[in-house]
Design a protein around this motif. Structure first.
Motif, PDB file in Angstrom:
ATOM      1  N   ASN A   1      46.596  35.165  81.959  1.00  0.00           N
ATOM      2  CA  ASN A   1      46.701  36.596  82.296  1.00  0.00           C
ATOM      3  C   ASN A   1      46.574  37.352  80.832  1.00  0.00           C
ATOM      4  O   ASN A   1      46.348  37.010  79.897  1.00  0.00           O
ATOM      5  CB  ASN A   1      47.862  36.834  83.028  1.00  0.00           C
ATOM      6  CG  ASN A   1      49.337  36.620  82.154  1.00  0.00           C
ATOM      7  OD1 ASN A   1      49.170  36.653  80.680  1.00  0.00           O
ATOM      8  ND2 ASN A   1      50.509  36.669  82.699  1.00  0.00           N
ATOM      9  N   LYS A   2      46.630  38.900  80.938  1.00  0.00           N
ATOM     10  CA  LYS A   2      46.262  39.757  79.775  1.00  0.00           C
ATOM     11  C   LYS A   2      47.351  39.600  78.829  1.00  0.00           C
ATOM     12  O   LYS A   2      47.072  39.796  77.851  1.00  0.00           O
ATOM     13  CB  LYS A   2      46.439  40.948  80.408  1.00  0.00           C
ATOM     14  CG  LYS A   2      45.150  41.444  81.457  1.00  0.00           C
ATOM     15  CD  LYS A   2      45.154  42.739  81.823  1.00  0.00           C
ATOM     16  CE  LYS A   2      43.818  42.972  82.768  1.00  0.00           C
ATOM     17  NZ  LYS A   2      43.254  43.974  82.577  1.00  0.00           N
ATOM     18  N   GLU A   3      48.700  39.032  79.103  1.00  0.00           N
ATOM     19  CA  GLU A   3      49.747  38.948  78.257  1.00  0.00           C
ATOM     20  C   GLU A   3      49.501  37.368  77.377  1.00  0.00           C
ATOM     21  O   GLU A   3      50.325  37.220  76.475  1.00  0.00           O
ATOM     22  CB  GLU A   3      51.284  38.903  78.913  1.00  0.00           C
ATOM     23  CG  GLU A   3      51.560  40.150  79.357  1.00  0.00           C
ATOM     24  CD  GLU A   3      50.775  40.658  80.566  1.00  0.00           C
ATOM     25  OE1 GLU A   3      50.676  39.805  81.719  1.00  0.00           O
ATOM     26  OE2 GLU A   3      50.580  41.702  80.782  1.00  0.00           O
ATOM     27  N   GLY A   4      48.590  36.687  77.863  1.00  0.00           N
ATOM     28  CA  GLY A   4      48.417  35.530  77.076  1.00  0.00           C
ATOM     29  C   GLY A   4      49.106  34.315  77.721  1.00  0.00           C
ATOM     30  O   GLY A   4      49.072  33.149  77.198  1.00  0.00           O
ATOM     31  N   VAL A   5      49.851  34.493  78.776  1.00  0.00           N
ATOM     32  CA  VAL A   5      50.517  33.436  79.523  1.00  0.00           C
ATOM     33  C   VAL A   5      49.486  32.625  80.192  1.00  0.00           C
ATOM     34  O   VAL A   5      48.581  32.881  81.271  1.00  0.00           O
ATOM     35  CB  VAL A   5      51.879  33.969  80.386  1.00  0.00           C
ATOM     36  CG1 VAL A   5      52.534  32.760  81.054  1.00  0.00           C
ATOM     37  CG2 VAL A   5      52.666  34.722  79.602  1.00  0.00           C
ATOM     38  N   GLN A   6      49.583  31.137  80.075  1.00  0.00           N
ATOM     39  CA  GLN A   6      48.760  30.410  80.732  1.00  0.00           C
ATOM     40  C   GLN A   6      49.517  29.707  82.017  1.00  0.00           C
ATOM     41  O   GLN A   6      50.546  29.201  81.689  1.00  0.00           O
ATOM     42  CB  GLN A   6      47.967  29.389  79.932  1.00  0.00           C
ATOM     43  CG  GLN A   6      47.332  30.021  78.973  1.00  0.00           C
ATOM     44  CD  GLN A   6      46.233  29.328  78.369  1.00  0.00           C
ATOM     45  OE1 GLN A   6      45.272  28.479  78.921  1.00  0.00           O
ATOM     46  NE2 GLN A   6      46.491  28.994  76.818  1.00  0.00           N
ATOM     47  N   THR A   7      48.988  29.414  82.989  1.00  0.00           N
ATOM     48  CA  THR A   7      49.322  28.648  84.288  1.00  0.00           C
ATOM     49  C   THR A   7      48.453  27.576  84.485  1.00  0.00           C
ATOM     50  O   THR A   7      47.218  28.066  84.711  1.00  0.00           O
ATOM     51  CB  THR A   7      49.662  29.703  85.376  1.00  0.00           C
ATOM     52  OG1 THR A   7      50.387  30.785  84.865  1.00  0.00           O
ATOM     53  CG2 THR A   7      50.470  28.855  86.526  1.00  0.00           C
ATOM     54  N   LEU A   8      48.922  26.258  85.004  1.00  0.00           N
ATOM     55  CA  LEU A   8      48.032  25.319  85.258  1.00  0.00           C
ATOM     56  C   LEU A   8      47.878  25.423  86.824  1.00  0.00           C
ATOM     57  O   LEU A   8      49.052  25.437  87.599  1.00  0.00           O
ATOM     58  CB  LEU A   8      48.861  23.996  84.904  1.00  0.00           C
ATOM     59  CG  LEU A   8      47.881  22.857  85.325  1.00  0.00           C
ATOM     60  CD1 LEU A   8      46.526  22.664  84.571  1.00  0.00           C
ATOM     61  CD2 LEU A   8      48.641  21.368  85.000  1.00  0.00           C
ATOM     62  N   TYR A   9      46.794  25.079  87.222  1.00  0.00           N
ATOM     63  CA  TYR A   9      46.531  25.432  88.878  1.00  0.00           C
ATOM     64  C   TYR A   9      45.727  23.846  88.983  1.00  0.00           C
ATOM     65  O   TYR A   9      44.879  23.232  88.512  1.00  0.00           O
ATOM     66  CB  TYR A   9      45.506  26.530  89.253  1.00  0.00           C
ATOM     67  CG  TYR A   9      46.359  27.745  89.280  1.00  0.00           C
ATOM     68  CD1 TYR A   9      46.873  28.106  90.322  1.00  0.00           C
ATOM     69  CD2 TYR A   9      46.027  28.519  88.175  1.00  0.00           C
ATOM     70  CE1 TYR A   9      47.680  29.311  90.551  1.00  0.00           C
ATOM     71  CE2 TYR A   9      47.036  29.614  88.287  1.00  0.00           C
ATOM     72  CZ  TYR A   9      47.651  30.138  89.400  1.00  0.00           C
ATOM     73  OH  TYR A   9      48.230  31.329  89.189  1.00  0.00           O
ATOM     74  N   VAL A  10      46.271  23.342  90.301  1.00  0.00           N
ATOM     75  CA  VAL A  10      45.524  22.373  90.860  1.00  0.00           C
ATOM     76  C   VAL A  10      44.872  22.722  92.488  1.00  0.00           C
ATOM     77  O   VAL A  10      45.466  23.391  93.187  1.00  0.00           O
ATOM     78  CB  VAL A  10      46.455  21.233  91.023  1.00  0.00           C
ATOM     79  CG1 VAL A  10      45.736  20.011  92.099  1.00  0.00           C
ATOM     80  CG2 VAL A  10      47.072  20.756  89.793  1.00  0.00           C
ATOM     81  N   ALA A  11      43.543  22.524  92.410  1.00  0.00           N
ATOM     82  CA  ALA A  11      42.859  22.935  93.772  1.00  0.00           C
ATOM     83  C   ALA A  11      42.025  21.690  94.270  1.00  0.00           C
ATOM     84  O   ALA A  11      41.878  20.702  93.354  1.00  0.00           O
ATOM     85  CB  ALA A  11      41.818  23.997  93.373  1.00  0.00           C
ATOM     86  N   GLU A  12      42.175  21.479  95.648  1.00  0.00           N
ATOM     87  CA  GLU A  12      41.583  20.555  96.207  1.00  0.00           C
ATOM     88  C   GLU A  12      40.048  20.892  96.000  1.00  0.00           C
ATOM     89  O   GLU A  12      39.668  21.859  96.048  1.00  0.00           O
ATOM     90  CB  GLU A  12      41.770  20.515  97.847  1.00  0.00           C
ATOM     91  CG  GLU A  12      43.241  20.047  97.966  1.00  0.00           C
ATOM     92  CD  GLU A  12      43.585  20.214  99.580  1.00  0.00           C
ATOM     93  OE1 GLU A  12      42.692  19.563 100.390  1.00  0.00           O
ATOM     94  OE2 GLU A  12      44.563  20.417  99.934  1.00  0.00           O
ATOM     95  N   ARG A  13      39.314  19.593  95.909  1.00  0.00           N
ATOM     96  CA  ARG A  13      37.878  19.585  95.597  1.00  0.00           C
ATOM     97  C   ARG A  13      36.949  20.633  96.405  1.00  0.00           C
ATOM     98  O   ARG A  13      36.310  21.283  96.345  1.00  0.00           O
ATOM     99  CB  ARG A  13      37.328  18.235  95.459  1.00  0.00           C
ATOM    100  CG  ARG A  13      35.733  18.481  95.008  1.00  0.00           C
ATOM    101  CD  ARG A  13      35.544  16.974  94.360  1.00  0.00           C
ATOM    102  NE  ARG A  13      34.003  17.329  93.950  1.00  0.00           N
ATOM    103  CZ  ARG A  13      33.078  16.199  93.687  1.00  0.00           C
ATOM    104  NH1 ARG A  13      33.692  15.037  93.639  1.00  0.00           N
ATOM    105  NH2 ARG A  13      32.093  16.475  93.296  1.00  0.00           N
ATOM    106  N   MET A  14      37.451  20.380  97.905  1.00  0.00           N
ATOM    107  CA  MET A  14      36.837  21.264  98.775  1.00  0.00           C
ATOM    108  C   MET A  14      37.683  22.293  99.601  1.00  0.00           C
ATOM    109  O   MET A  14      37.347  22.739 100.732  1.00  0.00           O
ATOM    110  CB  MET A  14      35.998  20.254  99.997  1.00  0.00           C
ATOM    111  CG  MET A  14      35.158  19.270  99.463  1.00  0.00           C
ATOM    112  SD  MET A  14      33.623  20.083  98.896  1.00  0.00           S
ATOM    113  CE  MET A  14      32.901  18.691  98.193  1.00  0.00           C
ATOM    114  N   GLY A  15      38.866  22.317  98.898  1.00  0.00           N
ATOM    115  CA  GLY A  15      39.679  23.322  99.590  1.00  0.00           C
ATOM    116  C   GLY A  15      40.350  24.533  98.703  1.00  0.00           C
ATOM    117  O   GLY A  15      39.803  24.840  97.774  1.00  0.00           O
ATOM    118  N   GLY A  16      41.513  24.947  98.872  1.00  0.00           N
ATOM    119  CA  GLY A  16      42.242  25.815  98.219  1.00  0.00           C
ATOM    120  C   GLY A  16      43.198  25.534  97.286  1.00  0.00           C
ATOM    121  O   GLY A  16      43.276  24.223  96.748  1.00  0.00           O
TER     122      GLY A  16
END
Length: 120
Positions: free
Chosen positions: A103-118
């Motif tokens: 984000n703009k404040e420099g905080v990073q978040t790890l996301y996991v997404a299904e290859r064909m989904g959300g």
């Protein structure tokens, strides 16, 4: 007398320019990617060598894309938002995509997404 006045005016102008420069450096937006358009710095090859994930900047906004190895079938995976989605990677089994969102404040978040989904 006139010479001293000239030196004083020149000194005042130079000091003013110095103050403006320092203020710009302290309060200006130092984002080198603010107006950048082009490929990001990380990509990931799928385990079956069929596709590649990469980040792409569009006018300073970064998103994740997937494409076939020959460059065809380019598909945008994440949207261009106020957060930068970067450093995509495939999971070991190939069913998930992992990526970082900053984000703009420099905080990073790890996301996991299904290859064909959300997003999870």
């Amino acid at each position: 007398m006139k010479r001293n006045k000239t030196y004083l005016v020149i000194s005042a102008v130079l000091f003013g320019l110095l103050l403006v420069t320092v203020a710009y450096e302290l309060f200006g937006n130092n984002d080198p990617y603010k107006f950048h358009t082009g490929i990001g710095d990380h990509f990931s090859l799928s385990s079956d060598d069929s596709s590649v994930l990469f980040s792409y900047y569009l006018n300073g906004s970064e998103a994740i894309y997937r494409a076939d190895l020959n460059g065809s079938n380019v598909e945008q995976i994440t949207g261009h938002t106020d957060q930068r989605h970067r450093s995509p990677d495939h999971s070991a089994d190939g069913n998930y995509i992992l990526y970082l969102s900053r984000n703009k404040e420099g905080v990073q978040t790890l996301y996991v997404a299904e290859r064909m989904g959300g997003i999870r």
